[in-house]
Design a protein around this motif. Sequence first.
Motif, PDB file in Angstrom:
ATOM      1  N   GLN A   1       0.833  -1.214   0.000  1.00  0.00           N
ATOM      2  CA  GLN A   1       0.000   0.000   0.000  1.00  0.00           C
ATOM      3  C   GLN A   1       0.865   1.259   0.000  1.00  0.00           C
ATOM      4  OE1 GLN A   1      -2.699  -0.146   3.347  1.00  0.00           O
ATOM      5  NE2 GLN A   1      -3.710  -2.018   2.647  1.00  0.00           N
TER       6      GLN A   1
ATOM      7  N   GLN B   1      -1.694   7.965  -1.231  1.00  0.00           N
ATOM      8  CA  GLN B   1      -2.818   8.798  -0.800  1.00  0.00           C
ATOM      9  C   GLN B   1      -3.973   8.706  -1.802  1.00  0.00           C
ATOM     10  OE1 GLN B   1      -2.868  10.330   2.248  1.00  0.00           O
ATOM     11  NE2 GLN B   1      -0.980   9.108   2.449  1.00  0.00           N
ATOM     12  N   PRO B   2      -5.208   8.944  -1.318  1.00  0.00           N
ATOM     13  CA  PRO B   2      -6.370   8.816  -2.205  1.00  0.00           C
ATOM     14  C   PRO B   2      -6.256   9.657  -3.484  1.00  0.00           C
ATOM     15  CG  PRO B   2      -7.091   8.991   0.062  1.00  0.00           C
ATOM     16  CD  PRO B   2      -5.601   9.187   0.079  1.00  0.00           C
ATOM     17  N   ASP B   3      -5.588  10.796  -3.402  1.00  0.00           N
ATOM     18  CA  ASP B   3      -5.519  11.637  -4.608  1.00  0.00           C
ATOM     19  C   ASP B   3      -4.424  11.195  -5.579  1.00  0.00           C
ATOM     20  OD1 ASP B   3      -3.269  12.386  -3.285  1.00  0.00           O
ATOM     21  OD2 ASP B   3      -3.847  14.490  -2.985  1.00  0.00           O
TER      22      ASP B   3
ATOM     23  N   ILE C   1      -7.803   2.414  -7.473  1.00  0.00           N
ATOM     24  CA  ILE C   1      -8.434   3.215  -6.416  1.00  0.00           C
ATOM     25  C   ILE C   1      -8.188   2.562  -5.062  1.00  0.00           C
ATOM     26  CG2 ILE C   1     -10.686   2.039  -6.467  1.00  0.00           C
ATOM     27  CD1 ILE C   1     -11.948   4.878  -6.276  1.00  0.00           C
TER      28      ILE C   1
ATOM     29  N   ASP D   1      -8.322   3.631  -0.414  1.00  0.00           N
ATOM     30  CA  ASP D   1      -8.198   4.626   0.658  1.00  0.00           C
ATOM     31  C   ASP D   1      -7.684   3.884   1.886  1.00  0.00           C
ATOM     32  OD1 ASP D   1      -8.347   6.526   2.612  1.00  0.00           O
ATOM     33  OD2 ASP D   1     -10.338   7.243   2.047  1.00  0.00           O
ATOM     34  N   TYR D   2      -6.369   3.806   1.982  1.00  0.00           N
ATOM     35  CA  TYR D   2      -5.755   2.952   2.998  1.00  0.00           C
ATOM     36  C   TYR D   2      -5.869   3.540   4.390  1.00  0.00           C
ATOM     37  CZ  TYR D   2      -4.085   1.230  -1.474  1.00  0.00           C
ATOM     38  OH  TYR D   2      -4.033   0.781  -2.765  1.00  0.00           O
ATOM     39  N   GLU D   3      -5.847   4.857   4.451  1.00  0.00           N
ATOM     40  CA  GLU D   3      -5.997   5.528   5.742  1.00  0.00           C
ATOM     41  C   GLU D   3      -7.390   5.251   6.327  1.00  0.00           C
ATOM     42  OE1 GLU D   3      -4.064   7.171   7.812  1.00  0.00           O
ATOM     43  OE2 GLU D   3      -5.775   7.611   9.119  1.00  0.00           O
ATOM     44  N   ALA D   4      -8.379   5.176   5.455  1.00  0.00           N
ATOM     45  CA  ALA D   4      -9.748   4.938   5.943  1.00  0.00           C
ATOM     46  C   ALA D   4      -9.833   3.579   6.648  1.00  0.00           C
ATOM     47  CB  ALA D   4     -10.740   4.981   4.786  1.00  0.00           C
TER      48      ALA D   4
ATOM     49  N   ASP E   1     -11.524  -3.304   2.197  1.00  0.00           N
ATOM     50  CA  ASP E   1     -12.204  -2.552   1.132  1.00  0.00           C
ATOM     51  C   ASP E   1     -12.320  -3.467  -0.076  1.00  0.00           C
ATOM     52  OD1 ASP E   1     -13.014  -0.942  -0.925  1.00  0.00           O
ATOM     53  OD2 ASP E   1     -11.386   0.529  -0.729  1.00  0.00           O
TER      54      ASP E   1
ATOM     55  N   THR F   1     -14.737  -0.909   4.495  1.00  0.00           N
ATOM     56  CA  THR F   1     -14.752   0.435   3.916  1.00  0.00           C
ATOM     57  C   THR F   1     -15.005   0.226   2.437  1.00  0.00           C
ATOM     58  OG1 THR F   1     -12.373   0.421   3.530  1.00  0.00           O
ATOM     59  CG2 THR F   1     -13.127   1.348   5.623  1.00  0.00           C
TER      60      THR F   1
ATOM     61  N   THR G   1     -14.257   1.760  -1.538  1.00  0.00           N
ATOM     62  CA  THR G   1     -13.999   2.585  -2.712  1.00  0.00           C
ATOM     63  C   THR G   1     -14.338   1.695  -3.895  1.00  0.00           C
ATOM     64  OG1 THR G   1     -11.662   1.917  -2.873  1.00  0.00           O
ATOM     65  CG2 THR G   1     -12.139   3.915  -1.607  1.00  0.00           C
TER      66      THR G   1
END
Lengths: 788, 265, 156
Positions: free
Chosen positions: A347, A407-409, A423, A425-428, A665, A728, A730
Amino acid sequence: MPDTGIGASVKRKEDFRFLTGQGRYTDDINRPGQLHAYFVRSPHAHATIKGVNKTAAEAAEGVVAVFTGADMAADNVGSLPCGWVVNDRHGDPHKAPPHFPLARDKARYVGDHVAVVIAKTYDAARNAGELVEVDYGELPAVAETGKAQDGSAQQLHDEAPNNLCYDWVLGDEAEADAAFAKAHHITKIDLINNRLIPNAMEPRAALGEYDGGTDSFTLYSTSQNPHLLKLILCAFVFGMNENKLRVIAPDVGGGFGSKIFCYAEETVCMWASKKVRAPVKWTADRSESFTSDAHGRDHVTHAELAMDENGKFLGMKVDTTANMGAYLSSFSTSVPTYLYATLLAGQYTTPVIFANVKAVFTNTAPVDAYRGAGRPEATYVVERLVEVAAREMGIDPAEIRRRNFIQPDQFPYQTPVALQYDIGDYEASMSKALEMIDYDGFAARRSASEAKGKLRGIGFSSYIEACGIAPSAVVGSLGAGVGLWESAQVRFNATGSVSVFTGSHSHGQGHETTFSQLVAETLGIPIENVEIVHGDTGSIPMGMGTYGSRSLAVGGSAISRACDKIIEKSRKIAAHLMEASVEDVEFDAGTFRVAGTDKEKSIAEIAFTAYVPHNYPEDVEPGLDETAFYDPLNFTYPAGLHICEVEIDPATGVTEIVDWVAVDDFGKVINPMVVEGQVHGGIAQGVGQALLENCVYDKDSGQLLTGSYMDYCMPRADDLPSFRVGLTETACTHNPLGVKGCGEAGAIAAPAATINAITNALGILSMDMPASPEKVWRLANEPKMAAE
Amino acid sequence: MYNFNHHRPGSVDAAAAALSSADDGKILAGGMTLLPTLKQRLANPSDLVDLGGIADLKGIREDGGSLIVGAMTTHAAVADDATVKAKIPALAALAEGIGDAQVRNCGTIGGSVANNDPAADYPAALVGLDATVHTNKRQIAADDFFTGMFETALDEGEIITAVAFPIPEKAGYAKFANPASRYAIVGVMVAKGPAGTRVAVTGAGPSVFRLGDAESALSGGISADAVSGVSVAADGLNSDLHASSEYRANLVSVMLRRAAAAAAG
Amino acid sequence: MPTVSMTVNGRAVTGDVEGRTLLVQFLREQLALTGTHIGCDTSQCGACVVHVDGQSVKSCTLLALQADGSEVTTIEGLAASNGDLHPMQEAFREHHGLQCGFCTPGMVMSAVDLLNKNPNPDEGEIREWLEGNICRCTGYHNIVKAIQSAAENMRG
């Protein structure tokens, strides 16, 4: 949300038959006049076959025939192929020594197939098997992965000097060296990814039947991919027309990868059924499963991670030796290469990665894909490295991961190891998991354990996997011998029910339910009206089967596309019936309406019209039966964080898993109940690898020392806790359902989380799996032992 | 399995007769070890004499300060028996820990004792509790019964009919199970009975043995503390994939303390 | 050839068997009751669990002749004659206590025996009881939940 639609925990349609003893597994099937096969297997790990005397066996009571490799050679039966060509660091293809269904010149592992006895009963076949006299010339054996190439090892195959199958690289070594030269700190680890035996609870079985009237075969087999088995047997092994073989994989009792492959036993049963002009059946006993199912994992790895002073990853180098066993199983070459090294970014934003993988032959059972296939091995390397790096750098293990997360972006994110993640969102996942486990409360829990004389530890595993296997062009460019699309045929019956024929194969995953939910919601019909048909090449379009968490992402997408075609055709019929233009006809929840009017027709009415086309559009064919093939655009990338908390009794070394939090996710979820079940089972297998399971061959004789449940330690109910699972989401960006796949996640995440927790409890950096009580006891008491 | 003749006699005498007239007869008790052995074709008896039809061999009764457990009494029956639970709870607990539920529903004390698997639990119970094995020919003290790995003092054709356990003042059993097979890697029975304090260890050696040091240490009273200094040498202990002799030696000490604590109550 | 007679799922049956014929073979091969499975040869996996005279046993480690005269119940005999599932079967379905279904018949028969003996087991007791039943799919999580739920429903 309808209670049977997408997102609902619909109770499984397949359960009634399984719960009432009405499942139909291969061994439950018997054919008139059926004979039984017993395989004479090599008791030696490595031996020349100087001769086979069949006379006494042939004369034994009930025996119909005894065959050896020579008989199959005389019929020009070919080798069991390996379907993925891996080119080595010089661009040359891997060494591909032949793998004959019955050995011809040499036996190369304990359990290798040397002869088969066909008899009226299993007992008669087995009795006669004891009378087959094989003259073996014993050779030295090599069973250890790390010893296969040390020069002194006996070579297994003439085609593979020094037992090397390939020496393969991924990434730029010079760039990696440059990154390491700038490092503030380099973490180095040596790991063994322990060899496992898959142990689906249903042993493999096969029943071959030849029909002389049509010169064709039917093969019942415990297969995860009947079409692929048919393709391999016809195109590569027998050189026969595919229309002359029907493969049926009925209810299959678990696979976990081990039932993907084309095996000697089913090949022999099919071939022999023509020789003896009678159906030939074989069912493995568990001992045979242990010796002759394809095993999993078995890597020896050295890995290094370069970091700057803040713990930011600068580069990674990984050197792995992977054991192929004695022969190349169907997809073995791809597992430690394209399913392993391509996942080493994890990740994280590690900018440079270099991997070198050597695959070696040893005198052990073939090794191939087992739940996760390469990806658990990759996650284990990455997540052990990161954990050790955190400890060496004095950075909290959650924090070091955060500092390096993609990061997501940053999506789509191109890794340095070929994959492009769409895609995530690892922090989530991390923040949710930390909250669920109460990370802040860990210190207090550790103190409470210490007060009881126990050691407590916590371990993370931020895994990623590439599944939804796979874009055909991509895998083709990497050496795959097949395309990895999937097919679906959606057939409306005249009276409004729907039969769905899928190339995916369910052996526990619950497709009959999940796919029905998808179809019911898409077509707006009651779920009871949907039937999912799988596992029979005689009735289903060519399909690629189930492995690599691909069924929903690829097979489900094909179903979705076929449903779309059904709707589009139906729209034309509806427009005709309602005397409207096609553009004005809307479809919602099973009903076609003319926009702005009260005219409507149900899709069931349309289906009836399609089959009874008395009033019908001229340019539309009768019938409502659509087929779609879906080739994915990319892999899917499920990811998440698993956290394991353990308590260790230092007196005995027993590790108890006291808590487990998994936050995954998987993109969109069709049936949360089924998804959670998949996660539970995956974790159990991963924990099994970390704590209990270990395939051991005697390093000198090559005898399998863990050949039954007396010695191979399967996870039982009392070895495991209840798991806490969170999600989660995405949504996958490139398939119509937004789904990613969930079957392998637990097995991928769990080993590193468990070992990270145990080493945390023990205050050490590393240990090898499985963390058996004795091993843990020694590590827990080492300082004391040294002091004494 | 190779085939065999199956006999189901109704009495011990008939069983003995069936055995003696067979070429190579074997006794079938619960079958929990014998049948898997036959399935793997590791034995080829001509006849199996099934004791399951002999009602006299089943059941538990109290008699003159002892519990008499019929040879064909299952582990589950011992574990669930109200008298055993009341008089020798350690024996009930030991039986409750043998194999799994289904094995306990079939496996019998007579079969287990006659087999004398080095990793079986019952030998520790018999030796620790100073039991006596009753056969169709004689009575054998537990100390004399278990003679070596898979070996006992039984003669050819001799049939165990019951095991008599003197009711102890205190007893406790602690087991460390093999994580795969669930047999005992080490099991320790500590008991204070009519004949003094006894400590028996199963799983650790080729056959059950008494631990003299521990018995001395406990002679002044049973407690975990009393044996905290007792250790055994690793030399001569079993060593396998799951536990080295050194680790087994550690487990003997740990299980000894736990068994003593259990016995102390 | 010896003859064996027993009552299986309420029906009197008789068959010729060899001495070595296992109960599971008799059920599967002669009575075509293939719901009882064989998953190992060392009496550990529990796929073959049936009830003999009300006790759960491993039918792969019992000779058919040992069960002569017994009452045998297999997974096929657990549901009511009108087709209604037994509360344990219902609970396995409700809580997703099965995936591939292969261990399921043995698991269910074992769980029913547990509740016969202990109508109110806690999680630890359930997990311990299942020592003799191996499942490779579920991680046992939902099996444990199913048994807890069945216990609750059966206690009423």
